[in-house]
Write an enzyme that holds these catalytic residues in place. Structure first.
Site, short mmCIF file in Angstrom:
data_model
loop_
_atom_site.label_atom_id
_atom_site.label_comp_id
_atom_site.label_asym_id
_atom_site.label_seq_id
_atom_site.Cartn_x
_atom_site.Cartn_y
_atom_site.Cartn_z
CE1 TYR A 1 -3.06 3.01 0.59
CE2 TYR A 1 -3.64 2.10 2.72
CZ TYR A 1 -3.81 3.06 1.74
OH TYR A 1 -4.74 4.05 1.93
CE LYS B 1 -5.45 1.58 -0.79
NZ LYS B 1 -5.73 2.79 -1.52
C1 HMN Z 1 -8.05 2.88 2.14
O1 HMN Z 1 -6.93 2.55 2.47
O2 HMN Z 1 -9.00 2.80 2.89
C2 HMN Z 1 -8.36 3.44 0.77
O3 HMN Z 1 -8.00 2.58 -0.17
C3 HMN Z 1 -7.80 4.76 0.56
C4 HMN Z 1 -8.21 5.37 -0.77
O4 HMN Z 1 -7.10 5.41 -1.62
C5 HMN Z 1 -8.76 6.73 -0.51
N1 HMN Z 1 -7.84 7.53 0.23
C6 HMN Z 1 -8.17 8.04 1.43
O5 HMN Z 1 -9.23 7.95 1.93
C7 HMN Z 1 -7.14 8.77 2.13
C8 HMN Z 1 -9.28 7.39 -1.76
O6 HMN Z 1 -10.39 6.64 -2.11
C9 HMN Z 1 -9.70 8.85 -1.48
O7 HMN Z 1 -10.48 8.93 -0.32
C10 HMN Z 1 -10.48 9.44 -2.61
O8 HMN Z 1 -9.78 9.31 -3.80
C11 HMN Z 1 -10.78 10.93 -2.35
O9 HMN Z 1 -9.60 11.68 -2.40
#
Ligand code: HMN
Length: 292
Positions: A135, A163
């Site tokens: 990740y 990821k």
């Molecule tokens: C996780 O680890 O829960 C998610 O995979 C994280 C994901 O990459 C999200 N990042 C965060 O929440 C920090 C994105 O979906 C993000 O929320 C979205 O692109 C809005 O910026």
């Protein structure tokens, strides 16, 4: 091993008003997304407020997820922690629940060397024998690995994917070209299409909790080469994400879920409680969440 292509919901952790985990709401959220036809779930990641849950809570949340998901869709458990022993303990627990893969952010806060980061990941891989998905989230973790450092993991068969929560699509493309058989998950939902262009094999996203059907549709349209239609859906999704970025992504997703009838509660402090003005902004984009 289960196929891990496609759309993976990074689940939120719903909380009750007293701050404890709302397991019935979590089950309801998972079932709604299974009905939509998602390929799988990413449990206990950033979106789940993993670093604000106790070790015991993380295990309980994953147990609830496994009960709902195993046998129906793919399940990736994020078991990352700063402490290698703590992460390995979570990994062993996850292995006992039948998850398909484990995933971890790099150990953060302290300025660990790359050798220390590598030994953390190797210890995790050895702790269970489950496939590992890196990740990489430099924006939050502060740990930025180079293309070659990421590649050094992907050439090892224990590391089946990455990821990629970064807008560096050059690195994503390079890794896709070097490792065409590895899973590369796009991390920023607002740039999902860009990630697919660069070679992402799917996405793991927080806003999928709300609108997985749109990401499923975009993914399918791209397979058919129907880019213009996919771009329209990305634009629609981004109307919602713009508001979420304004009010705070995790509190905002939880606010919208609550408006949709899933009692997600508040995000844990120090995240703020949404003001009535912020709830109004969310209500205004609700129609984009509910329809395709
Ligand atoms: C996780 O680890 O829960 C998610 O995979 C994280 C994901 O990459 C999200 N990042 C965060 O929440 C920090 C994105 O979906 C993000 O929320 C979205 O692109 C809005 O910026």
């Amino acid at each position: 091993m289960k196929d891990l292509h496609g759309i993976f919901v990074a689940l939120v952790t719903p909380f009750l008003p007293d701050g404890t985990v709302n397991k019935p709401a979590l089950r309801k959220l998972i079932r709604m997304n299974l009905q939509k036809g998602v390929n799988g779930f990413y449990c206990c990641g950033s979106t789940a407020e993993a670093f604000m849950l106790s070790h015991t809570e993380r295990k309980e949340v994953l147990e609830t997820c496994a009960e709902e998901i195993v046998g129906k869709a793919a399940l990736i458990a994020h078991i990352g922690e700063i402490s290698q022993d703590g992460a390995a303990d979570l990994a062993r627990h996850a292995a006992g629940l039948g998850v398909d893969a484990i995933s971890s952010v790099a150990p953060f806060y302290y300025p660990f060397t790359f050798e220390e980061i590598r030994s953390y990941y190797y210890a995790l891989a050895e702790s269970t024998g489950l496939p590992v998905i890196l990740y990489h989230f430099p924006g939050y973790s502060g740990v930025k690995l180079s293309e070659n450092q990421l590649a050094s993991f992907l050439e090892d068969p224990r590391f089946i994917g990455l990821k990629h929560t970064s807008s560096d699509f050059f690195v994503l493309e390079r890794l896709h070209t070097r490792f065409p058989d590895r899973y590369l998950f796009n991390g920023y939902d607002e740039m999902f299409l860009s990630g697919l262009v660069a070679g992402a094999t799917g996405g793991i996203g927080s806003t999928y909790n709300l609108m997985a059907e749109k990401f499923i549709r975009m993914y399918a349209l791209v397979q058919e080469g129907r880019w213009d239609e996919a771009r329209c859906i990305q634009a629609d999704v981004n109307k919602v994400i713009s508001v979420l970025l304004r009010v705070g992504v995790i509190p905002g997703i939880k606010g919208l879920l609550t408006l949709m009838g899933i009692e997600a509660g508040n995000a844990r402090a120090p995240f703020h409680t949404l003001s009535s003005e912020e709830m109004e902004q969310l209500r205004a984009v609700l129609p984009h969440v509910q329809t395709l």
